[in-house]
Each structure stands twice: as C-alpha cells, then as structure tokens.
Design a protein around this motif. Structure first.
Motif, PDB file in Angstrom:
ATOM      1  N   TRP A  23       1.066   5.727  -0.548  1.00  0.00           N
ATOM      2  CA  TRP A  23       0.418   7.015  -0.099  1.00  0.00           C
ATOM      3  C   TRP A  23       1.264   8.301  -0.658  1.00  0.00           C
ATOM      4  O   TRP A  23       2.487   8.151  -0.951  1.00  0.00           O
ATOM      5  N   THR A  71     -11.497  11.195   9.305  1.00  0.00           N
ATOM      6  CA  THR A  71     -10.652  12.433   8.641  1.00  0.00           C
ATOM      7  C   THR A  71     -10.777  13.579   9.641  1.00  0.00           C
ATOM      8  O   THR A  71     -11.637  13.941  10.215  1.00  0.00           O
ATOM      9  N   TYR A  99      -3.150  -0.568  10.725  1.00  0.00           N
ATOM     10  CA  TYR A  99      -3.493   1.139  10.546  1.00  0.00           C
ATOM     11  C   TYR A  99      -2.470   1.741  10.322  1.00  0.00           C
ATOM     12  O   TYR A  99      -1.307   1.702  10.655  1.00  0.00           O
ATOM     13  N   TYR A 132       0.961  -1.195   0.061  1.00  0.00           N
ATOM     14  CA  TYR A 132       0.041   0.075   0.091  1.00  0.00           C
ATOM     15  C   TYR A 132       0.828   1.251   0.159  1.00  0.00           C
ATOM     16  O   TYR A 132       1.931   1.167   0.782  1.00  0.00           O
ATOM     17  N   ALA A 164      -7.670  -0.570   1.495  1.00  0.00           N
ATOM     18  CA  ALA A 164      -7.642   0.666   2.566  1.00  0.00           C
ATOM     19  C   ALA A 164      -9.075   1.223   2.775  1.00  0.00           C
ATOM     20  O   ALA A 164      -9.691   1.161   1.696  1.00  0.00           O
ATOM     21  N   ARG A 165      -9.178   1.426   3.726  1.00  0.00           N
ATOM     22  CA  ARG A 165     -10.586   2.198   4.305  1.00  0.00           C
ATOM     23  C   ARG A 165     -10.255   3.290   5.138  1.00  0.00           C
ATOM     24  O   ARG A 165      -9.640   3.183   6.252  1.00  0.00           O
ATOM     25  N   THR A 166     -10.781   4.384   4.762  1.00  0.00           N
ATOM     26  CA  THR A 166     -10.591   5.563   5.654  1.00  0.00           C
ATOM     27  C   THR A 166     -11.490   5.422   6.875  1.00  0.00           C
ATOM     28  O   THR A 166     -13.002   5.769   6.570  1.00  0.00           O
ATOM     29  N   VAL A 219      -6.501   5.121   8.687  1.00  0.00           N
ATOM     30  CA  VAL A 219      -6.805   4.229   7.481  1.00  0.00           C
ATOM     31  C   VAL A 219      -6.587   2.805   7.965  1.00  0.00           C
ATOM     32  O   VAL A 219      -5.513   2.595   8.715  1.00  0.00           O
ATOM     33  N   ARG A 220      -7.788   2.078   8.002  1.00  0.00           N
ATOM     34  CA  ARG A 220      -7.306   0.805   8.170  1.00  0.00           C
ATOM     35  C   ARG A 220      -6.969  -0.143   6.943  1.00  0.00           C
ATOM     36  O   ARG A 220      -7.602   0.303   5.900  1.00  0.00           O
ATOM     37  N   CYS A 240       3.061   8.970   7.454  1.00  0.00           N
ATOM     38  CA  CYS A 240       2.039   7.824   7.962  1.00  0.00           C
ATOM     39  C   CYS A 240       2.747   7.273   9.263  1.00  0.00           C
ATOM     40  O   CYS A 240       3.904   6.749   8.741  1.00  0.00           O
ATOM     41  N   THR A 247      -5.711  11.638   8.622  1.00  0.00           N
ATOM     42  CA  THR A 247      -6.693  10.575   8.476  1.00  0.00           C
ATOM     43  C   THR A 247      -6.303   9.328   9.322  1.00  0.00           C
ATOM     44  O   THR A 247      -4.841   9.093   9.600  1.00  0.00           O
TER      45      THR A 247
END
Length: 451
Positions: free
Chosen positions: A225, A271, A240, A223, A266-268, A257-258, A230, A255
């Motif tokens: 970004w 925020t 996470y 993953y 990824a699921r936010t 993120v999981r 992060c 954010t």
C-alpha cells in the motif's frame, strides 16, 4: 513521517541521549519504541510519549494469601489461590513475551531466542541461546500451531543494526524450519500474525505484508500500500488491515481492508473520513479512534470519535466520547488502567461502565523520575467473568467483569528487585490458571475468586 520512520527517529534520539548516562535504564530506547508500537493507542490510559520527557502510567496492586498491603480485602473478596510453580528463567531480566501451546509455556528473551517450560511442572525442557546479546527481547510471541513455534530472532546478530527475523521452529526437534526478515525490529503483536492458511508478516520493505506458509516459509502472496500506515489483525481467520493516512499530503481517509486468506486479494470493507488509530476488535467489529477535536495527535486531550466497523456488513457507527477507551477488549468491554484505577468502557459506544480504585501508589524509577513501573494488560476469564491484572512485585487482582467489584487478590513471592521503569509484566490465561511473567520470573497460579 511514517510510523516506521518515527520509530527509528525515536530510537535514534533516545540512544543519543543516554549512551553515557548510567542513570538511563538498559535498553530504554527499544523498550519505549516497543511501547509506542503497541497496537492499542491508549492501552495504558493517560500514557504520553515525548522525546524530551517520557511519562508512562501504570498500576500497582497488593493483597493476597501471605501479603498485607495498604488496603485490606473488601468484604466478599477472596484471597485464596494455589501457586502451582515458580521458575527462574536463565539469562537475567531481559525477557519479552510468553505464550502457551501443547502443554508448554514458550518465552523469548534478549539472550535466548526461545525457551520451553513444562506447563504442569514449571521445569525448563529446552532452550535456544541467542547468537548475540545485542538484540531486543520483543514484546509478543506470534504463537504455536500444528507443532510449529513462531518467534523472533536477530537477523544479523552482533552487528550495529541486527534487525529482526520471524523464525519457525519444530517444537519436537527444535529445528529451524525457516526465517523471514522484517523491515524493522518491532517485535509486537502485529509484526507476525497467524491466520487460516499461513502467517501474515511484515516484509523486508515497509508498507508491505507477506503471507507465509507455516512449514516452509514460502511466500503465498503479498500486498502493498501507499500513503498510509496500516495495522494488522485477524478476524475469523482472515487477515485485515486498518489504515490511516501517513501525512497531511495523503488522502485524509481511513480504511478497513480484508485480505483474502487464499489469494491476498484486497476488499475495502469500509472508509472513514480523517485519521484514525486502531483500538482492537470486538468480535467481528473493528474499533477505531479519531484524533481529539482541535488536536493534531492521538495523545492530545479532548473529545474523540469512536468508530465501529462491522466487518460482516461494512456498516459504520460513530460515537463522540470524552476520551478513547484503551485496553484489552473482551465480550463487548474495553479494560484499561490508569495510575490508580482499573477502568471498563463499553465497546459499543465508549461510555464508562465502571472504575475501581487499585489502592496503591506506583513506584517511581529512582534513576529517572519520569518513569514508573507498569502493570500488565488485563486477562479475562469469561467463564468466571473476572478480569485479572499483575504488577511487577507479584501482586495480582481480579475484578468482576460486569460490576468492577474486587473478587480476588493474590500474591506470588518474587525475589526483591529494584524498580525498572518501562518494564511490563505479562499475564496469560492457561485453562483455569494464570501464567505470569515478571522479568526473568515465570509462575503459574490458580486464582479462586468469589462466585
């Protein structure tokens, strides 16, 4: 400038300032960078870092069975303990983090990539010497799971930029199962994390993580970004990311993120407006701190916003506090320390629950008056509800988790050593006992606090 770029800039500047200066502590550049990279932005409360002037705060504590400190034990304070063993590790003082698993204490150092100590006897049972003495000791061990020890080693030992690998070893055969290169040589708590299904690690490139298979090192998923720095953590077995903008040009939102453990999808979760720094987790809740009001850096003085993100529901709650509560989070309490106090805050709203005078003056490093000795992070025994700290001289103290009362003082007699500013003692809970590590001294002690 990203956090990783800042690390390299700090390290280069410090190396440039100290190469011919005999007063500069050995490895100070790497040690300061590792301190900066520690995930709690105010873990040692009041600490400030600068290129021209470095100030680090900590605490020294005395007391115990055979030691008379400057402060006598308070009424109701136990000084009873049982020292189970003390072992001198080979390879001098440059030792990093230690961890436990399968009846064994595992440590890593500058001259040894891994060493195993029998947790019952304190005897060294196995050691793997590093290929070069030029690397760094690191701060933390990723851990041990299912017969595999995860640690760090130089990627290119003996070179000008050795870099760092995550290394997986079979704990029985000691065979290296696989190696994985990291983008930099940070060896802290979130460089590699164990989650349900694999190891979450930095990759050879910045702003990207990879999930690796425990036994083979095969990449399960990645993953990446952009425009953010992060931090990584694991909650209920799932990885996470807590991300904050890396520059003023990036979108000014943070954010949580999981990442799906099986796929990396990824699921936010939530925020939050503005920049935030990761403080830690309180159960399934992530704690973040904003930049102080009117400031530009997390270290600036002033009120901050404490943000709690419930990863189960995605709900966000915020509280204004006079300072970010920094330290180890346990059972809804944040435990930190300053020069002369142990401090506990509520993880719910950041209010101070208690503070207690530790009673001694911190020793200064005579080679650099701006550096001081450091105390360990708190280690909590939830069954006894005691928070323990260790200092570099072998003194320990236990505070009541709920009231802050001193319930135990102890001391392990260690060889007399000069002050080395910036070195952090390590303390790990092991059953009803504590494993302590100061430089090359490793010990196991069983505290017996008042009930």
């Amino acid at each position: 400038m990203s956090a990783d770029q800042l690390d390299r800039a700090i390290r280069d500047a410090l190396h440039g300032m100290t190469p011919d200066n005999p007063a500069a502590p050995a490895g100070i550049a790497d040690r300061i960078v590792r301190r900066r990279r520690r995930r709690n932005i105010t873990r040692v409360t009041g600490a400030a870092l600068g290129i021209a002037g470095i100030t680090v705060s900590a605490v020294l504590i005395t007391g115990g069975d055979t030691h008379q400190g400057t402060q006598q034990p308070a009424s109701g304070t136990s000084t009873t303990s049982k020292l189970l063993w003390r072992t001198t590790l080979p390879g001098g003082t440059e030792w990093g983090g230690c961890g436990t698993g399968s009846g064994t204490v595992y440590c890593q150092g500058k001259r040894y990539d891994a060493i195993a100590v029998n947790a019952t006897t304190g005897k060294i049972t196995w050691k793997e010497r590093a290929e070069s003495n030029d690397g760094s000791a690191g701060y933390a061990l990723p851990g041990v799971r299912d017969g595999v020890l995860f640690s760090y080693a130089d990627h290119a030992p003996g070179t000008q930029n050795p870099g760092t690998d995550v290394v997986a070893r079979d704990v029985t055969s000691h065979k290296v199962l696989w190696r994985h290169k990291l983008a930099d040589d940070s060896r802290d708590e979130d460089s590699a994390l164990l989650f349900d299904g694999g190891v979450l690690a930095n990759t050879p490139t910045f702003k990207k993580v990879a999930a690796l298979d425990d036994r083979t090192g095969r990449t399960l998923w990645t993953y990446a970004w952009k425009q953010a720095d992060c931090d990584k953590t694991v909650i209920d077995g799932s990885p996470y990311l807590t991300c904050s903008p890396d520059s003023e040009k990036a979108p000014q939102t943070s954010t949580v993120v999981r990442l799906d453990p099986a796929t990396g999808e990824a699921r936010t979760v939530a925020t939050v407006k503005g920049m935030t720094g990761y403080l830690g987790t309180d159960g399934r809740t992530v704690l973040l701190a904003g930049v102080p009001k009117g400031g530009h850096l997390f270290s600036d003085p002033g009120e901050v916003t404490l943000t709690r993100v419930d990863t189960s529901s995605g709900s966000v709650t915020q509280h204004r506090v006079d300072r970010a509560p920094g330290g180890v989070i346990s059972d809804g309490i944040v435990l930190g320390s300053s020069y002369d106090q142990a401090i506990a805050w509520s993880a719910d709203d950041g209010r101070r629950l208690w503070s207690h005078d530790l009673g001694l003056t911190l020793r200064k490093d005579p080679r650099s008056g701006e550096l001081r000795e450091l105390a360990s992070d708190a280690v909590v025994d939830l069954k006894a509800r005691v928070a323990y700290y260790l200092d570099p001289s072998g003194n320990l103290i236990g505070f009541d988790l709920d009231s802050g009362a001193v319930r135990w003082r102890g001391r392990v007699q260690l060889p007399e050593a000069p002050v080395r500013g910036g070195v952090v003692p390590k303390l790990v809970k092991y059953g009803d006992s504590l494993i302590g590590q100061v430089d090359g001294q490793l010990f196991r002690i069983e505290p017996r606090p008042t009930s």
